[in-house]
Design a protein around this motif. Structure first.
Motif, short mmCIF file in Angstrom:
data_model
loop_
_atom_site.label_atom_id
_atom_site.label_comp_id
_atom_site.label_asym_id
_atom_site.label_seq_id
_atom_site.Cartn_x
_atom_site.Cartn_y
_atom_site.Cartn_z
N TYR A 316 0.84 -1.20 0.00
CA TYR A 316 0.00 0.00 0.00
C TYR A 316 0.87 1.25 0.00
CZ TYR A 316 -4.83 -1.62 0.59
OH TYR A 316 -6.09 -2.12 0.38
N ARG A 317 1.90 1.25 0.84
CA ARG A 317 2.76 2.44 0.92
C ARG A 317 3.54 2.63 -0.38
NH1 ARG A 317 3.99 0.11 6.14
NH2 ARG A 317 2.61 1.04 7.70
N PHE A 318 3.97 1.53 -0.97
CA PHE A 318 4.71 1.62 -2.23
C PHE A 318 3.82 2.20 -3.33
CE2 PHE A 318 6.39 -0.31 -6.21
CZ PHE A 318 7.64 0.29 -6.21
N VAL A 319 2.57 1.78 -3.40
CA VAL A 319 1.62 2.33 -4.37
C VAL A 319 1.48 3.84 -4.18
CG1 VAL A 319 -0.83 2.41 -4.99
CG2 VAL A 319 0.32 0.21 -4.78
N THR A 320 1.33 4.27 -2.92
CA THR A 320 1.22 5.70 -2.62
C THR A 320 2.50 6.43 -2.99
OG1 THR A 320 -0.32 5.25 -0.80
CG2 THR A 320 0.76 7.40 -0.80
N LEU A 321 3.64 5.83 -2.68
CA LEU A 321 4.94 6.44 -3.01
C LEU A 321 5.06 6.66 -4.51
CD1 LEU A 321 7.88 7.23 -2.22
CD2 LEU A 321 8.48 4.82 -2.54
N LEU A 378 -5.90 -2.89 -3.41
CA LEU A 378 -4.59 -3.08 -4.03
C LEU A 378 -4.72 -3.67 -5.42
CD1 LEU A 378 -2.12 -4.46 -1.33
CD2 LEU A 378 -1.90 -2.36 -2.65
N GLY A 379 -5.66 -4.60 -5.57
CA GLY A 379 -5.85 -5.24 -6.87
C GLY A 379 -6.23 -4.27 -7.96
N PHE A 380 -7.05 -3.26 -7.60
CA PHE A 380 -7.43 -2.25 -8.58
C PHE A 380 -6.31 -1.23 -8.79
CE2 PHE A 380 -11.82 -3.63 -7.59
CZ PHE A 380 -12.28 -3.79 -8.88
N ALA A 381 -5.50 -0.99 -7.76
CA ALA A 381 -4.46 0.05 -7.87
C ALA A 381 -3.20 -0.46 -8.56
CB ALA A 381 -4.10 0.56 -6.47
N LYS A 382 -2.99 -1.79 -8.59
CA LYS A 382 -1.70 -2.30 -9.05
C LYS A 382 -1.46 -2.00 -10.53
CE LYS A 382 -2.82 -7.06 -10.40
NZ LYS A 382 -2.48 -8.49 -10.18
N ASP A 383 -2.50 -2.03 -11.36
CA ASP A 383 -2.29 -1.76 -12.79
C ASP A 383 -1.76 -0.35 -13.02
OD1 ASP A 383 -3.09 -4.27 -13.53
OD2 ASP A 383 -5.15 -3.72 -13.95
N ARG A 384 -2.29 0.60 -12.24
CA ARG A 384 -1.81 1.98 -12.36
C ARG A 384 -0.35 2.07 -11.94
NH1 ARG A 384 -4.72 4.09 -8.74
NH2 ARG A 384 -3.22 4.46 -7.09
N THR A 385 0.01 1.37 -10.87
CA THR A 385 1.38 1.40 -10.38
C THR A 385 2.34 0.76 -11.37
OG1 THR A 385 0.52 1.27 -8.11
CG2 THR A 385 2.86 0.83 -8.43
N ILE A 386 1.95 -0.37 -11.92
CA ILE A 386 2.78 -1.04 -12.94
C ILE A 386 2.99 -0.12 -14.13
CG2 ILE A 386 2.82 -2.94 -14.61
CD1 ILE A 386 1.27 -4.58 -12.46
N SER A 387 1.91 0.52 -14.57
CA SER A 387 1.98 1.42 -15.71
C SER A 387 2.91 2.60 -15.43
CB SER A 387 0.57 1.92 -16.06
OG SER A 387 0.60 2.81 -17.14
N ARG A 388 2.79 3.16 -14.23
CA ARG A 388 3.62 4.33 -13.90
C ARG A 388 5.08 3.95 -13.73
NH1 ARG A 388 -0.20 8.38 -10.27
NH2 ARG A 388 -1.38 9.07 -12.10
#
Length: 422
Positions: A316-321, A378-388
């Protein structure tokens, strides 16, 4: 070029269908000029809705008190658009007149600002009403990027905050990866959050869109400063030393909101070095990360792990970072146990988990599923994080970062010369 554009198959819109200005007009102009690829039908549908909102706002600018230089009665109803793509927000916001009382801000940053204002007005009978009044006085049109609620403190105040904002005539446009009904799903005390969802559904125009192509993954992705494997701390330190040049790195302290500080293990020449555990295993949040990137343009992050059930909080923190880093257009150097896609392979939504084929062997099931993390947020946020993460390590992004640094250095040199002359 719009570096965050997401377009695929052609879906033409003629200029005669829309007004002279607005997001859909600008979109069509850029396609005609070859600056964008032809768009898909879903994207165009959302642009039509944005164009409708744009036209309505232009016609009602006085009634909505949008022009900062004009005064009038407040509007009787606020309007929302709930969209999934930030690029469309770019088109909409950039077409709005500069004189309007408008604000574009990431949701994380918006809520940090709200909490900071609440602290300032502590002791007032209804501090949320005061804060909402300040916000609407400054910007009657709010455009919030990536509306995602995963903090109980945010969840408990959102309904009252936005009821005050709506009452003040605020107009909001928001992007989100989640539909209103799915916000804060599984969160603590979610029953107290449900009235906010009802408020959104009463006020919102919900427009869900999709695209078969993510433009951020169409960039010339190279390995850049993203190193995959274990035991790469020495290599990362070497790259960090090369970036700081003749400067000497040492521990530093940066200020964040409400008097808090963040300890930086090593920092020099705008570059900060952190072991992953120091930045994502400790109880830090968006405020700390915003403070970090207000002081540093480059982050070296050592030892990003594969995420799963055992380190869900760190995920979660890594996604926010990554969100905050991307918002500040910062540069990333990192060593990681896997590619961006591999980091999140064990993070799945409930729906994904239900569709996973059962293992035929209890041994393989134990090995494969032991650390599986079923988490919708997290499941919904991970695609955005991978893309970024993919875009952050692309040649285009790094060239843009270098150009921005050069401009800042030149501006600083000119400022110093002027000061010496004075």
């Amino acid at each position: 070029m719009i570096s965050r554009a997401l377009f695929a198959d052609a879906a033409k819109v003629t200029i005669g269908e829309v007004s002279r200005a607005g997001p859909l007009v600008e979109y069509e102009r850029r396609i005609a000029a070859g600056e964008l690829l032809d768009g898909d039908t879903c994207q165009v549908g959302t642009l039509r809705e944005l164009q409708r909102l744009y036209d309505e706002l232009v016609q009602s600018a006085d009634a909505c008190r949008l022009d900062r230089y004009a005064a009038s009665e407040k509007a009787g109803r606020s309007r929302w658009l709930w969209s999934r793509k930030t690029m469309l927000m770019d088109l909409f916001f950039d077409q709005l007149p500069c004189s309007w009382r408008k604000k574009r801000i990431h949701f994380h940053d918006f809520m940090l600002n709200v909490h900071s204002r609440l602290q300032k007005h502590k002791g007032v009978a209804d501090p949320l009403e005061v804060v909402a009044g300040e916000i609407s006085d400054e910007s009657i049109l709010l455009c919030l990027d990536e509306f995602m609620v995963n903090d109980v403190a945010d969840a408990l105040i959102l309904n009252r905050l936005f009821r005050h904002l709506f009452s003040n005539g605020s107009i909001l446009v928001a992007t989100s990866n989640r539909a209103p009904d799915n916000l804060y799903e599984g969160g603590l005390q979610r029953d107290l959050f449900m009235p906010f969802i009802s408020t959104l559904k009463e006020r919102c125009v919900v427009e869900e869109i999709g695209s078969s192509v993510d433009y951020r993954k169409m960039t010339s992705a190279e390995q850049g400063f993203y190193f995959v494997g274990k035991g790469l701390s020495g290599l990362l330190k070497q790259k960090f030393e090369e970036l700081i040049g003749e400067h000497k790195a040492g521990p530093q302290e940066v200020e964040v909101v409400m008097g808090r500080t963040l300890q930086v293990p090593l920092g020099a020449n705008g570059c900060a070095y952190f072991p992953f555990e120091e930045l994502c295993d400790k109880p830090l949040g968006a405020a700390d990360y915003f403070g970090l990137f207000k002081n540093f343009h480059t982050l070296a992050l050592d030892g990003v792990p594969i995420f799963g059930l055992h380190n869900r909080s760190a995920a979660y923190r890594f996604v926010t970072l990554v969100d905050v880093m991307y918002e500040n257009r910062a540069r990333l150097l990192c060593s990681a146990e896997g590619t961006p896609l591999e980091l999140f392979e064990r993070i799945v939504t409930i729906s994904d988990a239900q569709q996973m084929a059962p293992r035929t062997s209890s041994r393989s099931r134990k090995n494969d599923d032991f650390d599986l993390c079923v988490d919708n947020e997290l499941g919904f946020a991970k695609d955005r994080t991978i893309s970024r993460l993919t875009e952050i390590n692309s040649r285009e992004y790094l060239e843009q970062h270098a150009a921005t640094l050069a401009e800042k250095e030149l501006s600083l040199e000119v400022g110093n010369e002027n000061a010496l002359q004075a």
